[in-house]
Motif scaffolding. Structure first.
Motif, PDB file in Angstrom:
ATOM      1  N   GLN A  86      22.400 -40.440 -27.506  1.00 17.43           N
ATOM      2  CA  GLN A  86      23.114 -39.218 -27.151  1.00 17.43           C
ATOM      3  C   GLN A  86      22.367 -38.454 -26.065  1.00 17.43           C
ATOM      4  OE1 GLN A  86      23.309 -37.107 -30.911  1.00 17.43           O
ATOM      5  NE2 GLN A  86      25.452 -37.732 -31.229  1.00 17.43           N
ATOM      6  N   ASP A  87      23.095 -37.584 -25.404  1.00 13.54           N
ATOM      7  CA  ASP A  87      22.482 -36.549 -24.571  1.00 13.54           C
ATOM      8  C   ASP A  87      22.302 -35.333 -25.467  1.00 13.54           C
ATOM      9  OD1 ASP A  87      21.488 -34.962 -22.591  1.00 13.54           O
ATOM     10  OD2 ASP A  87      23.397 -34.689 -21.548  1.00 13.54           O
ATOM     11  N   TYR A  88      21.300 -35.424 -26.314  1.00 16.27           N
ATOM     12  CA  TYR A  88      21.176 -34.474 -27.416  1.00 16.27           C
ATOM     13  C   TYR A  88      20.681 -33.118 -26.922  1.00 16.27           C
ATOM     14  CZ  TYR A  88      19.468 -32.378 -31.749  1.00 16.27           C
ATOM     15  OH  TYR A  88      19.232 -31.523 -32.790  1.00 16.27           O
ATOM     16  N   GLN A  89      21.334 -32.067 -27.437  1.00 11.59           N
ATOM     17  CA  GLN A  89      20.924 -30.697 -27.204  1.00 11.59           C
ATOM     18  C   GLN A  89      20.776 -30.019 -28.564  1.00 11.59           C
ATOM     19  OE1 GLN A  89      20.115 -29.610 -24.224  1.00 11.59           O
ATOM     20  NE2 GLN A  89      20.790 -31.529 -23.260  1.00 11.59           N
ATOM     21  N   PRO A  90      19.611 -29.482 -28.871  1.00  9.63           N
ATOM     22  CA  PRO A  90      19.409 -28.902 -30.211  1.00  9.63           C
ATOM     23  C   PRO A  90      20.351 -27.756 -30.531  1.00  9.63           C
ATOM     24  CG  PRO A  90      17.315 -29.172 -29.053  1.00  9.63           C
ATOM     25  CD  PRO A  90      18.389 -29.420 -28.056  1.00  9.63           C
ATOM     26  N   PHE A  91      20.858 -27.052 -29.508  1.00  5.88           N
ATOM     27  CA  PHE A  91      21.668 -25.861 -29.771  1.00  5.88           C
ATOM     28  C   PHE A  91      23.098 -26.206 -30.162  1.00  5.88           C
ATOM     29  CE2 PHE A  91      18.395 -24.765 -26.637  1.00  5.88           C
ATOM     30  CZ  PHE A  91      17.732 -23.778 -27.336  1.00  5.88           C
ATOM     31  N   ILE A  92      23.554 -27.420 -29.847  1.00  2.21           N
ATOM     32  CA  ILE A  92      24.924 -27.800 -30.193  1.00  2.21           C
ATOM     33  C   ILE A  92      24.966 -28.845 -31.299  1.00  2.21           C
ATOM     34  CG2 ILE A  92      25.800 -27.213 -27.921  1.00  2.21           C
ATOM     35  CD1 ILE A  92      25.743 -30.109 -27.166  1.00  2.21           C
ATOM     36  N   GLY A  93      23.835 -29.469 -31.611  1.00  4.18           N
ATOM     37  CA  GLY A  93      23.750 -30.361 -32.754  1.00  4.18           C
ATOM     38  C   GLY A  93      24.172 -31.781 -32.468  1.00  4.18           C
ATOM     39  N   PHE A  94      24.165 -32.593 -33.540  1.00  2.00           N
ATOM     40  CA  PHE A  94      24.480 -34.009 -33.406  1.00  2.00           C
ATOM     41  C   PHE A  94      25.955 -34.253 -33.086  1.00  2.00           C
ATOM     42  CE2 PHE A  94      20.828 -33.808 -36.300  1.00  2.00           C
ATOM     43  CZ  PHE A  94      19.944 -34.645 -35.655  1.00  2.00           C
ATOM     44  N   LYS A  95      26.833 -33.490 -33.724  1.00  2.00           N
ATOM     45  CA  LYS A  95      28.262 -33.766 -33.589  1.00  2.00           C
ATOM     46  C   LYS A  95      28.777 -33.475 -32.193  1.00  2.00           C
ATOM     47  CE  LYS A  95      29.326 -32.968 -38.476  1.00  2.00           C
ATOM     48  NZ  LYS A  95      30.160 -32.204 -39.438  1.00  2.00           N
ATOM     49  N   GLU A  96      28.289 -32.420 -31.571  1.00  2.00           N
ATOM     50  CA  GLU A  96      28.808 -32.005 -30.273  1.00  2.00           C
ATOM     51  C   GLU A  96      28.086 -32.655 -29.100  1.00  2.00           C
ATOM     52  OE1 GLU A  96      31.482 -30.279 -30.099  1.00  2.00           O
ATOM     53  OE2 GLU A  96      31.594 -29.896 -32.259  1.00  2.00           O
ATOM     54  N   SER A  97      26.914 -33.241 -29.343  1.00  2.00           N
ATOM     55  CA  SER A  97      26.190 -33.890 -28.241  1.00  2.00           C
ATOM     56  C   SER A  97      26.911 -35.169 -27.840  1.00  2.00           C
ATOM     57  CB  SER A  97      24.758 -34.207 -28.678  1.00  2.00           C
ATOM     58  OG  SER A  97      24.044 -33.023 -28.994  1.00  2.00           O
ATOM     59  N   TYR A 308       8.831 -31.486 -23.244  1.00  2.00           N
ATOM     60  CA  TYR A 308       9.687 -31.496 -22.060  1.00  2.00           C
ATOM     61  C   TYR A 308      11.171 -31.372 -22.386  1.00  2.00           C
ATOM     62  CZ  TYR A 308       5.374 -33.383 -20.071  1.00  2.00           C
ATOM     63  OH  TYR A 308       4.064 -33.568 -19.706  1.00  2.00           O
ATOM     64  N   GLY A 309      11.562 -31.489 -23.628  1.00  2.00           N
ATOM     65  CA  GLY A 309      12.949 -31.322 -24.023  1.00  2.00           C
ATOM     66  C   GLY A 309      13.846 -32.508 -23.743  1.00  2.00           C
ATOM     67  N   ASP A 310      13.289 -33.653 -23.396  1.00  2.77           N
ATOM     68  CA  ASP A 310      14.095 -34.856 -23.160  1.00  2.77           C
ATOM     69  C   ASP A 310      14.192 -35.614 -24.483  1.00  2.77           C
ATOM     70  OD1 ASP A 310      15.525 -36.842 -22.013  1.00  2.77           O
ATOM     71  OD2 ASP A 310      14.066 -37.351 -20.464  1.00  2.77           O
ATOM     72  N   TRP A 311      15.032 -35.113 -25.366  1.00  3.08           N
ATOM     73  CA  TRP A 311      15.097 -35.618 -26.726  1.00  3.08           C
ATOM     74  C   TRP A 311      15.594 -37.061 -26.782  1.00  3.08           C
ATOM     75  CZ3 TRP A 311      13.031 -32.535 -30.411  1.00  3.08           C
ATOM     76  CH2 TRP A 311      12.878 -31.188 -30.110  1.00  3.08           C
ATOM     77  N   GLY A 312      16.539 -37.403 -25.951  1.00  2.55           N
ATOM     78  CA  GLY A 312      17.108 -38.745 -25.982  1.00  2.55           C
ATOM     79  C   GLY A 312      16.087 -39.818 -25.638  1.00  2.55           C
ATOM     80  N   VAL A 313      15.307 -39.585 -24.570  1.00  2.00           N
ATOM     81  CA  VAL A 313      14.288 -40.559 -24.164  1.00  2.00           C
ATOM     82  C   VAL A 313      13.178 -40.640 -25.213  1.00  2.00           C
ATOM     83  CG1 VAL A 313      12.585 -41.113 -22.399  1.00  2.00           C
ATOM     84  CG2 VAL A 313      14.829 -40.266 -21.733  1.00  2.00           C
ATOM     85  N   GLY A 314      12.775 -39.497 -25.761  1.00  2.00           N
ATOM     86  CA  GLY A 314      11.748 -39.508 -26.790  1.00  2.00           C
ATOM     87  C   GLY A 314      12.189 -40.258 -28.041  1.00  2.00           C
TER      88      GLY A 314
END
Length: 347
Positions: A86-97, A308-314
């Motif tokens: 996913q292009d994960y963003q913590p503020f929108i969660g798993f469902k909306e990413s 760095y906030g790159d959750w997907g790569v991490g």
């Protein structure tokens, strides 16, 4: 009296089921007739789950905290591996990413820093496998050869204690001894020699990391080997000594075969955890020697995912590490089975 003993013997023989075939006089024995399915005793049925739970509820109650711990902190977080796709963003969660497929893996494999962290991880793992893995066994053999029980217990307590010290204190202790203002540098200055700062030298950093691991965890592994050595039958040593075997021959032919199964099991577990060389240890010393010398997969996942906030790569890097570790355990366990050992799990 003989009549009474005969009656007791006949009652005993009638109550015992004969399982051995009937023998004849002569070199050959008569073959037992085949038993039909109707004459076979009924197979013992396995009790239902409800009965087993009721009969063994104490054991299940003792297992419950451990199972709950692994479920909450190990198995449930595995669901978060969806972030790697996913292009994960913590503020929108798993469902909306939004899902991006394998884009995070493509970015990961194209990053030179990732491959540099892989090289560093494998180099540190090789050093620990060569120097740290046999160290607990060697120490256990040394302590097991001592005669005095008090000396054994004292040495065990001393070498086992550092395992309970956090990596923050371990690094601080090594800094006070091997740092630029530590005991070693001050000793060299007092004798007219140049100071030596081992803690900030990238060339000696792999040896420093290995020495820290040996100092901290050698006692932990020693306990496992001592438990295996305690189960060795002492009559084997006595028989070997009677046959003329010296100390080294007894160790080679009696002691080492007794701990071979434990050694192979620990080796399989170590190979499965080969990509985990220590997160806190490297994180605390990364800034002192630089990222090129101290960047491993664990710190790569932390900095790219959290800092760095790159959750997907991490998450992709962490998933690759987990899959490779599982494959290493599976392959090493297959090799253990090929050599006749049980390994971590049976076939």
């Amino acid at each position: 009296m003989w009549l009474t003993l005969g009656k007791l013997a006949s009652k005993f023989l009638r109550g015992v089921r004969v399982t051995t075939p009937v023998t004849q006089r002569g070199p050959r024995a008569a073959a037992s007739p085949p038993v039909s399915k109707s004459e076979r005793p009924p197979a013992r049925r396995r009790p239902p789950l409800r009965v087993r739970l009721r009969n063994n509820w104490v054991m299940f109650a003792l297992m419950a905290p451990g199972v709950l711990f692994f479920a909450v902190f190990f198995y449930v977080p595995m669901l978060g591996n969806i972030v790697a796709f996913q292009d994960y963003q913590p503020f929108i969660g798993f469902k909306e990413s939004p899902l991006v497929g394998l884009a995070n893996f493509q970015e990961l494999f194209a990053d030179p820093a990732f491959w540099e962290s892989v090289r560093n991880t494998l180099a540190f793992a090789a050093l620990q496998l060569i120097f740290f893995f046999p160290a607990p066994l060697a120490l256990a053999l040394l302590i097991n050869s001592l005669v005095s029980t008090r000396v054994k217990r004292f040495i065990q307590s001393v070498v086992y204690l550092p395992h309970f010290i956090s990596w923050v204190l371990v690094v601080a202790l090594f800094q006070q001894v091997l740092g630029g203002a530590g005991l070693l540098s001050n000793f060299l200055r007092d004798h007219g020699m140049s100071a030596l700062d081992v803690m900030t030298d990238p060339s000696t950093f792999p040896l420093l990391i290995t020495g820290q691991v040996i100092w901290k965890d050698i006692g932990w592994g020693m306990i496992i080997y001592l438990a295996a050595l305690a189960s060795v039958d002492q009559s084997l040593y006595e028989s070997a000594a009677v046959d003329g075997a010296g100390r080294w021959r007894r160790m080679w032919h009696v002691t080492l075969p007794a701990v071979r199964g434990v050694t192979i099991m620990l080796l399989v577990l170590r190979l499965g955890d080969v990509l985990s060389v220590g997160f806190e240890q490297f994180l605390l010393q990364r800034d002192a020697v630089g990222a090129r010398a101290a960047e491993v997969l664990d710190t790569y996942v932390y900095y790219h995912g959290v800092v760095y906030g790159d959750w997907g790569v991490g998450a992709a890097a962490g998933l690759v590490k987990g899959v490779v570790g599982a494959l290493m355990i599976w392959g090493a366990n297959k090799v253990a089975h090929a050599f006749g050992e049980h390994g971590v799990y049976s076939k």
